[in-house]
Design a protein around this motif. Sequence first.
Motif, PDB file in Angstrom:
ATOM      1  N   TYR A  49       0.811  -1.211   0.000  1.00  0.00           N
ATOM      2  CA  TYR A  49       0.000   0.000   0.000  1.00  0.00           C
ATOM      3  C   TYR A  49       0.850   1.269   0.000  1.00  0.00           C
ATOM      4  N   ILE A  50       1.994   1.225   0.702  1.00  0.00           N
ATOM      5  CA  ILE A  50       2.785   2.454   0.833  1.00  0.00           C
ATOM      6  C   ILE A  50       4.104   2.416   0.060  1.00  0.00           C
ATOM      7  N   ILE A  52       4.863   2.863  -3.263  1.00  0.00           N
ATOM      8  CA  ILE A  52       5.047   3.987  -4.182  1.00  0.00           C
ATOM      9  C   ILE A  52       5.084   5.332  -3.442  1.00  0.00           C
ATOM     10  N   PRO A  53       4.172   5.580  -2.468  1.00  0.00           N
ATOM     11  CA  PRO A  53       4.258   6.829  -1.706  1.00  0.00           C
ATOM     12  C   PRO A  53       5.597   7.004  -0.979  1.00  0.00           C
ATOM     13  N   ILE A 184       9.919  -2.720  -5.207  1.00  0.00           N
ATOM     14  CA  ILE A 184       8.823  -2.492  -6.152  1.00  0.00           C
ATOM     15  C   ILE A 184       9.036  -3.306  -7.432  1.00  0.00           C
ATOM     16  N   PHE A 193       1.176  -6.338  -7.419  1.00  0.00           N
ATOM     17  CA  PHE A 193       0.366  -5.127  -7.532  1.00  0.00           C
ATOM     18  C   PHE A 193      -0.886  -5.411  -8.361  1.00  0.00           C
ATOM     19  N   LEU A 197      -4.533  -1.878  -5.356  1.00  0.00           N
ATOM     20  CA  LEU A 197      -3.307  -1.395  -4.706  1.00  0.00           C
ATOM     21  C   LEU A 197      -2.719  -0.191  -5.428  1.00  0.00           C
ATOM     22  N   SER A 201      -2.324   3.570  -4.020  1.00  0.00           N
ATOM     23  CA  SER A 201      -0.956   4.093  -3.983  1.00  0.00           C
ATOM     24  C   SER A 201      -0.852   5.458  -4.645  1.00  0.00           C
ATOM     25  N   SER A 204      -2.667   8.103  -2.790  1.00  0.00           N
ATOM     26  CA  SER A 204      -1.942   8.464  -1.566  1.00  0.00           C
ATOM     27  C   SER A 204      -0.865   9.518  -1.803  1.00  0.00           C
TER      28      SER A 204
END
Length: 247
Positions: A49-50, A52-53, A184, A193, A197, A201, A204
């Motif tokens: 979930y986090i 890419i952020p 990733i 992914f 998701l 992402s 976010s």
Amino acid sequence: MDLNTDFLLIISLIIFISSLVHGSIGFGFPMIATPLLAMITDMKTAILYIAIPTLLINLISIYSEGNFLQAVKKFYPLALMGMIGSAIGTQILIYSSTDFFKLLLAISIFLYLFIQKFKIQMQWIEKKRRLSVVVFGLVAGFIGGLTNVMASILIIYSLESKHTKKEIIQSTNLCFLFGKIIQIILFTMHGSFNEELLSISFFSLFIVMTGMFVGLKVKNKIPQEIYRKVIKVVLFLIASFLVYQTI
């Protein structure tokens, strides 16, 4: 948990608070966001979930401290070791995701709090710089690949290497950036992914930019000692709950 308005609200709140903290003290986004998300999902999903952020968070943090290219040049050996360790940890996470990793995450947080409390000294780090880069880079990356938290290991290295606050922020974020890139790539190759998701992402990213902007603005306005104590209490409570949830 199904994707619904309540779930999106919870994720948005977690990401905003974690981004704000990160902007204020220079690190902390994955250390706060991952265990909170792991309470409502599994470890692998929380990290996805986090993922890419986190890239955006790391880039903003390194750049905001100035001399971006100089920081990359100075700390890329540590970051490369972190990338290798992260690749190994991520592969294990992909093929054997269990609730045990929540316990490992809690232990990582407790280790960070223990280091901050007792200021452990490891003098060999400064005497054997090349070896320490390899050891701490690999270990931090490996733990980061499994739990999304490598700050505890890197802070030991930074404190013993007599790094300034700026150097601690840049080295920690650079290592996490390199580790997150390979993570990733591996998740993508494995097909981890999905549309849900990716949607969350990229959504976010706007929350991250807002949280970081607010955090950077209040960075010098809140007494750092008080702020750090509050964060430590919160982390202790989160880690304790993860232990309880796992056992």
